[in-house]
Design a protein around this motif. Structure first.
Motif, short mmCIF file in Angstrom:
data_model
loop_
_atom_site.label_atom_id
_atom_site.label_comp_id
_atom_site.label_asym_id
_atom_site.label_seq_id
_atom_site.Cartn_x
_atom_site.Cartn_y
_atom_site.Cartn_z
N UNK A 13 -9.13 -2.88 19.46
CA UNK A 13 -9.50 -4.18 18.88
C UNK A 13 -8.32 -5.14 18.86
N UNK A 14 -7.29 -4.81 19.63
CA UNK A 14 -6.13 -5.68 19.73
C UNK A 14 -5.24 -5.65 18.50
N UNK A 15 -5.37 -4.59 17.69
CA UNK A 15 -4.59 -4.45 16.47
C UNK A 15 -3.75 -3.19 16.54
N UNK A 16 -3.03 -2.90 15.48
CA UNK A 16 -2.24 -1.68 15.40
C UNK A 16 -2.03 -1.30 13.95
N UNK A 17 -1.50 -0.10 13.75
CA UNK A 17 -1.23 0.35 12.38
C UNK A 17 0.25 0.69 12.25
N UNK A 18 0.88 0.11 11.26
CA UNK A 18 2.30 0.32 10.96
C UNK A 18 2.38 0.63 9.47
N UNK A 19 2.86 1.82 9.10
CA UNK A 19 2.80 2.21 7.69
C UNK A 19 3.73 1.36 6.81
N UNK A 20 4.79 0.79 7.38
CA UNK A 20 5.64 -0.11 6.59
C UNK A 20 4.89 -1.39 6.23
N UNK A 21 4.21 -1.96 7.21
CA UNK A 21 3.46 -3.19 6.96
C UNK A 21 2.26 -2.91 6.04
N UNK A 22 1.67 -1.73 6.20
CA UNK A 22 0.56 -1.39 5.31
C UNK A 22 1.07 -1.20 3.88
N UNK A 23 2.26 -0.65 3.73
CA UNK A 23 2.85 -0.50 2.39
C UNK A 23 3.02 -1.87 1.73
N UNK A 24 3.45 -2.86 2.52
CA UNK A 24 3.59 -4.21 1.97
C UNK A 24 2.23 -4.74 1.52
N UNK A 25 1.18 -4.48 2.28
CA UNK A 25 -0.16 -4.91 1.89
C UNK A 25 -0.58 -4.23 0.59
N UNK A 26 -0.22 -2.98 0.44
CA UNK A 26 -0.58 -2.26 -0.78
C UNK A 26 0.06 -2.91 -2.00
N UNK A 27 1.37 -3.16 -1.93
CA UNK A 27 2.07 -3.64 -3.12
C UNK A 27 1.85 -5.12 -3.38
N UNK A 28 1.41 -5.87 -2.37
CA UNK A 28 1.18 -7.30 -2.57
C UNK A 28 -0.29 -7.64 -2.76
N UNK A 29 -1.20 -6.70 -2.47
CA UNK A 29 -2.61 -7.06 -2.54
C UNK A 29 -3.52 -5.96 -3.09
N UNK A 30 -3.46 -4.76 -2.52
CA UNK A 30 -4.47 -3.75 -2.83
C UNK A 30 -4.38 -3.20 -4.24
N UNK A 31 -3.16 -3.07 -4.76
CA UNK A 31 -3.05 -2.59 -6.13
C UNK A 31 -3.50 -3.69 -7.09
N UNK A 32 -4.42 -3.36 -7.97
CA UNK A 32 -4.96 -4.33 -8.93
C UNK A 32 -4.77 -3.80 -10.35
N UNK A 33 -3.64 -4.14 -10.94
CA UNK A 33 -3.31 -3.64 -12.27
C UNK A 33 -3.08 -4.76 -13.29
N UNK A 34 -2.99 -5.97 -12.79
CA UNK A 34 -2.59 -7.07 -13.66
C UNK A 34 -3.61 -8.20 -13.60
N UNK A 35 -3.97 -8.78 -14.73
CA UNK A 35 -4.97 -9.84 -14.73
C UNK A 35 -4.48 -11.16 -14.13
N UNK A 36 -3.17 -11.35 -14.06
CA UNK A 36 -2.63 -12.64 -13.63
C UNK A 36 -2.45 -12.76 -12.12
#
Length: 385
Positions: free
Chosen positions: A131-154
């Protein structure tokens, strides 16, 4: 060098380097904590993240009950991470660096790994390539800590400091603004701080010694063959057996690996001191502008490390039984990926809402990457077999 001869180095987040901004800054400003530094707070946020807890169910080397052996004592991705954190704290303390920054980076360095270790990452990357994409665990880690984790209301994500986010993506490789313009805020034309540079080497040291431990404990490797082909192991094993001739074989191995680890860490500390002195760098800005990364093992120790790693690849990671595990992992990941692409209604609701902005392929990959080994096995058995 005496224990008092620490590096004269501006500590990121405590003394911001001129021209590099404040590495303790957050995307969403927060008031200072009364008794914890910004990087100490980041460490706690990573430890409490759901993605961090899931590392306990993700492969380090053994993906299932490999070779009919109980897997209770083998490393998981979580226990490996804790070992990297211990080594990183030691390195930072000895070198006079920011121990809290180093620990936060160590705890986050593998948070983006999918199930089944490197075999799972390779399979997920292969699935995305069509699909013209790739997977990089470092970049995915950044997505986790900047978006996927939902612990704060703000805000979404963990709102980690700039220094930790930079180190997450740059600790083991460099990115360019031409290929990754979305990472422009992370000083892509500059070297990462020494704390981040050390994480990749702490990772290498941790898994090198641990994988000999697990490989020997599993029976896939044997002590005589390792001694015959890995000079670094043989040197310390000979010392141990001479000093403790009556020690049981397992205890001799444990002592050998302890001495190996200590030698690697000591060499790294001494080599970094030499390289910093030779460069004349005394500030973060000068570390960043060095022509090459400064953190490295000495030439002799690097040769020993490379020989040991080569042996592990040939005789452990790619051994016949392990190859079967890798092939099965690839099959599970790629077949489940295909099923979810064909029927996106199988995705959880919180992932389905990402499809319009992220695209279906990336959304499916994000879902799979968050799974533990056991969870992906369950979904695969239910939908793909």
């Amino acid at each position: 060098m005496s224990s008092q001869a620490k590096l004269d180095y501006q500590l990121p987040g405590r003394i911001a380097a001129e021209g590099n901004g404040d590495l303790a800054a957050r995307a969403h400003p927060e008031p200072p904590h009364p008794y914890r530094s910004p990087f100490a707070r980041d460490t706690a946020r990573i430890l409490h993240a759901r993605a961090f807890r899931r590392l306990s169910g993700k492969t380090q080397v053994f993906s299932r009950l490999a070779h009919d052996l109980p897997a209770d004592h083998f490393r998981s991705r979580l226990t490996h991470t804790l070992e990297v954190a211990q080594i990183s704290r030691t390195l930072a303390e000895a070198l006079g660096l920011n121990r809290e920054l180093a620990e936060a980076l160590a705890l986050a360095h593998d948070i983006g790994h999918p199930p089944f270790g490197h075999a799972g990452e390779k399979a997920l990357d292969t699935a995305l390539r069509q699909y013209g994409l790739g997977f990089d665990h470092n970049l995915h880690a950044l997505r986790i800590v900047t978006w996927f984790e939902e612990r704060y209301p703000a805000w979404r994500g963990l709102n980690l400091t700039l220094g930790v986010r930079e180190g997450i993506i740059k600790h083991s490789r460099d990115y360019t603004s031409a290929t990754h313009p979305e990472l422009a805020e992370y000083f892509l034309d500059l070297r990462p701080p020494l704390e981040a540079q050390l994480i990749d080497l702490a990772d290498e040291i941790a898994y090198l010694t641990a994988d000999f431990d697990d490989g020997l404990d599993s029976g896939i490797l044997n002590v005589k063959d390792v001694c015959d082909h890995v000079p670094l192991f043989r040197r310390f094993h000979d010392e141990v057996t001479e000093q403790y001739p009556s020690a049981p074989s397992k205890q001799a191995v444990y002592e050998t690996l302890k001495r190996m680890l200590n030698a690697l860490v000591t060499d790294l500390i001494e080599e970094v001191r030499k390289r910093v002195a030779a460069s004349g760098a005394v500030s973060l800005d000068e570390i960043r502008r060095a022509p090459h990364r400064i953190a490295a093992l000495s030439a002799a120790m690097e040769a020993d490390r490379a020989a040991a790693k080569s042996y592990l690849y040939a005789n452990f990671y790619n051994s016949p039984g392990m190859e079967e595990e890798h092939e099965r992992a690839a099959r599970v990941v790629q077949e489940l990926f295909s099923v979810l692409m064909a029927d996106p209604t199988l995705l959880p609701a919180d992932h389905q809402v990402q499809i319009p902005t992220e695209g279906l392929a990336r959304t499916v990959a994000d879902y799979i990457a968050g799974m533990t080994d056991s969870y992906i096995e369950q979904l695969w058995s239910r939908h793909a077999q």
